[in-house]
Design a protein around this motif. Sequence first.
Motif, PDB file in Angstrom:
ATOM      1  N   TYR A 119      66.631 -33.189   3.361  1.00  0.00           N
ATOM      2  CA  TYR A 119      65.253 -32.703   3.398  1.00  0.00           C
ATOM      3  C   TYR A 119      64.946 -31.680   2.306  1.00  0.00           C
ATOM      4  O   TYR A 119      63.813 -31.586   1.847  1.00  0.00           O
ATOM      5  CB  TYR A 119      64.904 -32.171   4.795  1.00  0.00           C
ATOM      6  N   ASP A 124      63.297 -37.748  -5.381  1.00  0.00           N
ATOM      7  CA  ASP A 124      63.180 -39.022  -4.671  1.00  0.00           C
ATOM      8  C   ASP A 124      63.586 -40.158  -5.601  1.00  0.00           C
ATOM      9  O   ASP A 124      63.125 -40.222  -6.743  1.00  0.00           O
ATOM     10  CB  ASP A 124      61.729 -39.247  -4.210  1.00  0.00           C
ATOM     11  N   GLU A 132      64.247 -50.949  -3.091  1.00  0.00           N
ATOM     12  CA  GLU A 132      63.469 -50.142  -4.038  1.00  0.00           C
ATOM     13  C   GLU A 132      62.015 -49.922  -3.630  1.00  0.00           C
ATOM     14  O   GLU A 132      61.252 -49.324  -4.377  1.00  0.00           O
ATOM     15  CB  GLU A 132      63.550 -50.717  -5.460  1.00  0.00           C
ATOM     16  N   LEU A 133      61.617 -50.379  -2.458  1.00  0.00           N
ATOM     17  CA  LEU A 133      60.229 -50.141  -2.026  1.00  0.00           C
ATOM     18  C   LEU A 133      60.089 -48.773  -1.381  1.00  0.00           C
ATOM     19  O   LEU A 133      59.008 -48.187  -1.362  1.00  0.00           O
ATOM     20  CB  LEU A 133      59.777 -51.220  -1.039  1.00  0.00           C
ATOM     21  N   GLY A 134      61.159 -48.270  -0.825  1.00  0.00           N
ATOM     22  CA  GLY A 134      61.137 -46.952  -0.212  1.00  0.00           C
ATOM     23  C   GLY A 134      61.925 -45.974  -1.063  1.00  0.00           C
ATOM     24  O   GLY A 134      62.405 -46.327  -2.143  1.00  0.00           O
ATOM     25  N   ALA A 135      62.046 -44.752  -0.564  1.00  0.00           N
ATOM     26  CA  ALA A 135      62.716 -43.713  -1.339  1.00  0.00           C
ATOM     27  C   ALA A 135      63.883 -43.123  -0.558  1.00  0.00           C
ATOM     28  O   ALA A 135      63.903 -43.150   0.671  1.00  0.00           O
ATOM     29  CB  ALA A 135      61.721 -42.614  -1.683  1.00  0.00           C
ATOM     30  N   VAL A 136      64.836 -42.617  -1.320  1.00  0.00           N
ATOM     31  CA  VAL A 136      65.915 -41.819  -0.738  1.00  0.00           C
ATOM     32  C   VAL A 136      66.088 -40.580  -1.606  1.00  0.00           C
ATOM     33  O   VAL A 136      65.574 -40.522  -2.716  1.00  0.00           O
ATOM     34  CB  VAL A 136      67.264 -42.586  -0.699  1.00  0.00           C
ATOM     35  N   ARG A 137      66.812 -39.634  -1.088  1.00  0.00           N
ATOM     36  CA  ARG A 137      67.106 -38.434  -1.864  1.00  0.00           C
ATOM     37  C   ARG A 137      68.485 -38.574  -2.513  1.00  0.00           C
ATOM     38  O   ARG A 137      69.281 -39.416  -2.095  1.00  0.00           O
ATOM     39  CB  ARG A 137      67.061 -37.212  -0.937  1.00  0.00           C
ATOM     40  N   PRO A 229      60.410 -49.655   4.853  1.00  0.00           N
ATOM     41  CA  PRO A 229      59.831 -48.578   4.050  1.00  0.00           C
ATOM     42  C   PRO A 229      58.397 -48.201   4.434  1.00  0.00           C
ATOM     43  O   PRO A 229      58.045 -47.031   4.428  1.00  0.00           O
ATOM     44  CB  PRO A 229      59.884 -49.141   2.630  1.00  0.00           C
ATOM     45  N   TYR A 230      57.573 -49.191   4.720  1.00  0.00           N
ATOM     46  CA  TYR A 230      56.157 -48.887   4.972  1.00  0.00           C
ATOM     47  C   TYR A 230      55.846 -48.729   6.462  1.00  0.00           C
ATOM     48  O   TYR A 230      54.803 -48.213   6.836  1.00  0.00           O
ATOM     49  CB  TYR A 230      55.256 -50.002   4.416  1.00  0.00           C
TER      50      TYR A 230
ATOM     51  N   ARG B  40      52.961 -36.391  -8.109  1.00  0.00           N
ATOM     52  CA  ARG B  40      52.708 -35.851  -6.762  1.00  0.00           C
ATOM     53  C   ARG B  40      51.508 -34.893  -6.757  1.00  0.00           C
ATOM     54  O   ARG B  40      50.725 -34.879  -5.812  1.00  0.00           O
ATOM     55  CB  ARG B  40      53.946 -35.100  -6.249  1.00  0.00           C
ATOM     56  N   TRP B  70      54.444 -46.239  -3.850  1.00  0.00           N
ATOM     57  CA  TRP B  70      55.846 -45.808  -3.762  1.00  0.00           C
ATOM     58  C   TRP B  70      55.931 -44.307  -3.436  1.00  0.00           C
ATOM     59  O   TRP B  70      56.698 -43.891  -2.568  1.00  0.00           O
ATOM     60  CB  TRP B  70      56.592 -46.114  -5.071  1.00  0.00           C
ATOM     61  N   THR B  73      54.877 -43.650   0.089  1.00  0.00           N
ATOM     62  CA  THR B  73      55.955 -44.087   0.984  1.00  0.00           C
ATOM     63  C   THR B  73      57.058 -43.025   1.061  1.00  0.00           C
ATOM     64  O   THR B  73      57.552 -42.700   2.138  1.00  0.00           O
ATOM     65  CB  THR B  73      56.540 -45.426   0.480  1.00  0.00           C
ATOM     66  N   ALA B  74      57.410 -42.498  -0.110  1.00  0.00           N
ATOM     67  CA  ALA B  74      58.441 -41.448  -0.159  1.00  0.00           C
ATOM     68  C   ALA B  74      57.971 -40.198   0.576  1.00  0.00           C
ATOM     69  O   ALA B  74      58.697 -39.606   1.373  1.00  0.00           O
ATOM     70  CB  ALA B  74      58.761 -41.122  -1.612  1.00  0.00           C
ATOM     71  N   LYS B  76      55.734 -39.947   2.861  1.00  0.00           N
ATOM     72  CA  LYS B  76      55.617 -40.228   4.296  1.00  0.00           C
ATOM     73  C   LYS B  76      56.993 -40.129   4.969  1.00  0.00           C
ATOM     74  O   LYS B  76      57.129 -39.543   6.041  1.00  0.00           O
ATOM     75  CB  LYS B  76      55.013 -41.626   4.479  1.00  0.00           C
ATOM     76  N   LYS B  77      57.990 -40.665   4.293  1.00  0.00           N
ATOM     77  CA  LYS B  77      59.340 -40.637   4.865  1.00  0.00           C
ATOM     78  C   LYS B  77      59.807 -39.204   5.122  1.00  0.00           C
ATOM     79  O   LYS B  77      60.441 -38.920   6.120  1.00  0.00           O
ATOM     80  CB  LYS B  77      60.314 -41.351   3.921  1.00  0.00           C
ATOM     81  N   TYR B  78      59.481 -38.321   4.172  1.00  0.00           N
ATOM     82  CA  TYR B  78      59.950 -36.940   4.303  1.00  0.00           C
ATOM     83  C   TYR B  78      58.858 -36.012   4.857  1.00  0.00           C
ATOM     84  O   TYR B  78      58.831 -34.820   4.554  1.00  0.00           O
ATOM     85  CB  TYR B  78      60.541 -36.461   2.980  1.00  0.00           C
ATOM     86  N   ASP B  79      57.934 -36.587   5.623  1.00  0.00           N
ATOM     87  CA  ASP B  79      56.956 -35.833   6.422  1.00  0.00           C
ATOM     88  C   ASP B  79      55.962 -35.005   5.612  1.00  0.00           C
ATOM     89  O   ASP B  79      55.451 -33.998   6.095  1.00  0.00           O
ATOM     90  CB  ASP B  79      57.680 -34.906   7.421  1.00  0.00           C
ATOM     91  N   LEU B  80      55.683 -35.385   4.364  1.00  0.00           N
ATOM     92  CA  LEU B  80      54.701 -34.648   3.578  1.00  0.00           C
ATOM     93  C   LEU B  80      53.324 -35.290   3.700  1.00  0.00           C
ATOM     94  O   LEU B  80      52.299 -34.649   3.492  1.00  0.00           O
ATOM     95  CB  LEU B  80      55.112 -34.618   2.098  1.00  0.00           C
ATOM     96  N   GLU B  83      50.188 -41.188   8.014  1.00  0.00           N
ATOM     97  CA  GLU B  83      49.263 -42.316   8.050  1.00  0.00           C
ATOM     98  C   GLU B  83      48.220 -41.992   9.121  1.00  0.00           C
ATOM     99  O   GLU B  83      48.586 -41.548  10.203  1.00  0.00           O
ATOM    100  CB  GLU B  83      50.085 -43.526   8.455  1.00  0.00           C
TER     101      GLU B  83
END
Lengths: 444, 101
Positions: A119, A124, A132-137, A229-230, B40, B70, B73-74, B76-80, B83
Amino acid sequence: MTVKNVHVDVLVVGGGIAGMQSALDLADQGYRVALVEKEPSIGGKMIMLSKVFPTLDCCSCITTPKMSAVAHHDNIELLTYCDVQAIGDRPGGGFVIDVVQKPRYVDIDTCTGCRQCEYVCPIDLPSQFDRELGAVRAIRVPFSTAVPQKAFLDIDNCILCGKCQQACPVEAIDFAQQPETFTVEAGAIILATGFELTPAGAKAEYGAGELLNVVDALVMERLLAPTGPYGHVLRPSDGKEPDSIAYVQCAGSRDKTLGVEYCSRVCCMYAIKQAMLLSGALPLADITIYYMDIRTFGKGHEQFYQNAKAMGIEFVKGKVARITEDEDKNPVVRVELIEDGSKVVERAHDLVVLSVGMLPGYNPKSLYGVPVADDGFAAIPAPNIRPSVTPKPGIFVTGAAAGPMDIVDSIVLAGAAAAEAAAYLEEVRTPSPQRAAIEEAVHA
Amino acid sequence: MTLTREEAKQRTAILKQVRDQHQETVDRTRARLKDQQTVRRQICQQLRGGPKIVPEIAEATGLPAHEVLWHITAMKKYDLVVEVGQCGEYYQYAMAKETES
């Protein structure tokens, strides 16, 4: 630095469904097993899938218990994020295998998988798990159901800011970690190295991977998965919910231009499965499957196909010649309608899914001395009677490393490979003339 | 956990050493992070004006729609980003409460 040596009966190479099943089948019978996996988590490709055909079981729900069973089994030594580097013969039979533990930069015994490091990480990156549609750290637990549920750092995509180290509540992050080599001694080896998919750029006629709304079927698996991802099925070009989705069958198999003449055996069924899941997720969407032949040979498969037709999924016989895109990035499919007077038409869809094939993922020749067959998968001298036995004594093969196959067949072959490996170990301990005759026939 | 001064010093030294070893990838990733921050900032600017769909953000910022998706999506994943419902065929996104300031 601790130098460990692992002594086991069998080394299983690859932690996908086939490798996990072989490891469990052997371990449950009392054999000691080491399972080596190159990625930071086991699960292979199966853990990426949404649901399985023809039962429509949730894939996570049936894969994670196996992953967990592997990790907690007393007879299994799980070696994740490791590469096999060299193999030698052990005096008196068996193998000595050099394995490299790649640095995770996280102490696996201390990490609790809390993801606080993830976190605070500022960068990203495209997620390979989400195609590759979503992100990781850069530092992350590989995915939500990863086993082991531990973080690792992708140092090649890290700015080394140290924020993760400050955030870790248990001091697990260790930037000083180095690769460590250790040896595994095993009586036998099972190769479960899996497969790769037809690369996105393989076919120029299908846009060479350049068209944003032409995706492969593994992308669609991620879009359909609850952990996707979505969180919805959206198209990648602009996030629109697709109203018209088409499948292009044999997009990488039975194609001489790609040098892939075989049928990948799973694409008809996964396309039908995805089409059914899509009509559940997007009840208003039109779903078309362009096919050459539909091959539904497994238990319950033909009924599955008939159900899909009854649900209103349109099956169009015709090989797609070309895919282009219009000004709104809608893929336009050019196809000959074989059952409609061989008319050539162009149809626009919101999203096109390529039913890509299964390609060999790994050549075991140089490291393991196991040759490959003409199709590029491991050579199997007696496919009818001993489908998991390679030409190299003591080395067996399972899952898609042996050739394209579905999950059911991978599990069946995993059991067979485990039984063959066990029989081999017993034979080395107490040789029998009957067995020797069979071995001779197979390896002749 | 609090570190002693000595431990903190040692940690910084190790980090510096690893950074030197990975200078090339660190530089490349820093450039990537700068680009990420620029994009961003533009996306957040749009979302501060209220919930938006991806093509609206793309049009207002001039960024390609797939890139906006993209990043959303990123985030959203990390709560910033959250939706907040659907507008025709598109989902609408808004800044998450904590970051709305």
